[in-house]
Write an enzyme that holds these catalytic residues in place. Sequence first.
Site, mmCIF file in Angstrom:
data_model
loop_
_atom_site.group_PDB
_atom_site.id
_atom_site.type_symbol
_atom_site.label_atom_id
_atom_site.label_comp_id
_atom_site.label_asym_id
_atom_site.label_seq_id
_atom_site.Cartn_x
_atom_site.Cartn_y
_atom_site.Cartn_z
ATOM 1 N N CYS A 1 123.570 17.726 39.230
ATOM 2 C CA CYS A 1 124.327 16.474 39.234
ATOM 3 C C CYS A 1 123.399 15.267 39.423
ATOM 4 O O CYS A 1 122.663 14.939 38.494
ATOM 5 C CB CYS A 1 125.455 16.545 40.258
ATOM 6 S SG CYS A 1 126.751 15.343 39.922
ATOM 7 N N ILE B 1 131.558 16.451 39.923
ATOM 8 C CA ILE B 1 131.933 15.362 40.832
ATOM 9 C C ILE B 1 131.208 14.087 40.385
ATOM 10 O O ILE B 1 130.000 13.971 40.564
ATOM 11 C CB ILE B 1 131.551 15.705 42.293
ATOM 12 C CG1 ILE B 1 132.169 17.042 42.712
ATOM 13 C CG2 ILE B 1 131.985 14.581 43.232
ATOM 14 C CD1 ILE B 1 131.618 17.607 44.013
ATOM 15 N N ARG B 2 131.948 13.170 39.792
ATOM 16 C CA ARG B 2 131.312 11.966 39.198
ATOM 17 C C ARG B 2 130.026 12.361 38.478
ATOM 18 O O ARG B 2 128.944 11.813 38.704
ATOM 19 C CB ARG B 2 131.039 10.901 40.272
ATOM 20 C CG ARG B 2 132.328 10.243 40.756
ATOM 21 C CD ARG B 2 132.105 9.285 41.911
ATOM 22 N NE ARG B 2 131.165 8.227 41.595
ATOM 23 C CZ ARG B 2 131.458 7.138 40.873
ATOM 24 N NH1 ARG B 2 132.662 6.976 40.374
ATOM 25 N NH2 ARG B 2 130.548 6.225 40.649
ATOM 26 N N GLY C 1 124.267 14.245 44.944
ATOM 27 C CA GLY C 1 124.358 13.161 45.914
ATOM 28 C C GLY C 1 124.533 11.878 45.140
ATOM 29 O O GLY C 1 125.419 11.780 44.303
ATOM 30 N N GLU C 2 123.652 10.924 45.371
ATOM 31 C CA GLU C 2 123.733 9.652 44.649
ATOM 32 C C GLU C 2 122.319 9.303 44.175
ATOM 33 O O GLU C 2 121.443 9.029 44.989
ATOM 34 C CB GLU C 2 124.326 8.578 45.575
ATOM 35 C CG GLU C 2 124.367 7.209 44.985
ATOM 36 C CD GLU C 2 124.908 7.168 43.552
ATOM 37 O OE1 GLU C 2 126.027 7.656 43.314
ATOM 38 O OE2 GLU C 2 124.187 6.655 42.666
ATOM 39 N N SER C 3 122.147 9.326 42.866
ATOM 40 C CA SER C 3 120.792 9.198 42.313
ATOM 41 C C SER C 3 120.169 7.829 42.584
ATOM 42 O O SER C 3 118.942 7.726 42.726
ATOM 43 C CB SER C 3 120.807 9.482 40.813
ATOM 44 O OG SER C 3 121.705 8.610 40.151
ATOM 45 N N ARG D 1 124.769 8.597 33.373
ATOM 46 C CA ARG D 1 125.223 8.676 34.761
ATOM 47 C C ARG D 1 126.733 8.403 34.839
ATOM 48 O O ARG D 1 127.248 7.561 34.111
ATOM 49 C CB ARG D 1 124.441 7.623 35.550
ATOM 50 C CG ARG D 1 124.674 7.644 36.992
ATOM 51 C CD ARG D 1 123.687 6.752 37.742
ATOM 52 N NE ARG D 1 124.274 6.448 39.014
ATOM 53 C CZ ARG D 1 124.839 5.282 39.306
ATOM 54 N NH1 ARG D 1 124.852 4.301 38.446
ATOM 55 N NH2 ARG D 1 125.395 5.118 40.485
ATOM 56 N N HIS E 1 127.820 21.669 40.160
ATOM 57 C CA HIS E 1 127.276 22.026 41.485
ATOM 58 C C HIS E 1 127.505 23.500 41.826
ATOM 59 O O HIS E 1 128.420 23.805 42.599
ATOM 60 C CB HIS E 1 128.029 21.239 42.565
ATOM 61 C CG HIS E 1 127.809 19.769 42.568
ATOM 62 N ND1 HIS E 1 126.858 19.166 43.360
ATOM 63 C CD2 HIS E 1 128.431 18.775 41.918
ATOM 64 C CE1 HIS E 1 126.910 17.859 43.195
ATOM 65 N NE2 HIS E 1 127.858 17.589 42.318
ATOM 66 N N GLU F 1 126.061 25.172 43.942
ATOM 67 C CA GLU F 1 125.854 25.353 45.391
ATOM 68 C C GLU F 1 127.145 25.216 46.184
ATOM 69 O O GLU F 1 127.189 25.556 47.359
ATOM 70 C CB GLU F 1 124.789 24.364 45.905
ATOM 71 C CG GLU F 1 125.227 22.908 46.043
ATOM 72 C CD GLU F 1 125.213 22.117 44.728
ATOM 73 O OE1 GLU F 1 125.075 22.736 43.649
ATOM 74 O OE2 GLU F 1 125.366 20.885 44.791
#
Length: 193
Positions: A78, A136-137, A46-48, A107, A172, A174
């Site tokens: 991630c 992904i990023r 997601g976005e940390s 990051r 990822h 998942e």
Amino acid sequence: MSIGVLALQGDVREHLTALAAAGAEARPVRRAEELAEVQGLVIPGGESTTMSKLAVIFGMLEPLRERVRAGMPVYGTCAGMIMVADKILDGRDDQETFGGIDMTVRRNAFGRQNESFEAAIEVEGVEGGPVEGVFIRAPWVESVGAGVDVLATYGDHAVAVRQGNVLATSFHPELTGDHRVHALFVDIVRSAG
Ligand code: GLN
């Protein structure tokens, strides 16, 4: 045995599905009371920076740090890898992590060069050939302490690591329908229980 997925933000549903496919009873965890009911925890992608803020707002930062210190198995993918790093680079100034792995993670390290890509990744402890790594990023591991096992690398950097009961991948699993890395984590939770 019940495994939680930290459900503050990120791809929670995909992890719940992957854990169930790997034989675990999986449930979302948003609050400290729910955290107390699980034997292991996945921290999703997601976005940390957002996850860090929400962890503070939901009162999850300290309870989670405490469980990690007490040896609860955790698997971060991630953004989740960033959240289990003891130190981060290129984060926000006020960004917090739960910690758990003696490593420095950078990051968006792959993201600057390449927003998103896939690569076959050989992961130590995962039998049956490489897993499809979806980045992904994604962060990479800049350096690790002596107690950390590097399970996979891509280019010059570690992308899967383990220290004790804490596992982290830059990618990822998942999102791929291949549940072998989740099965590895379910085994870690079983052995710890
Ligand atoms: N770049 C994101 C972060 O800093 C991680 C991206 C992801 O989880 N796919 O948290």
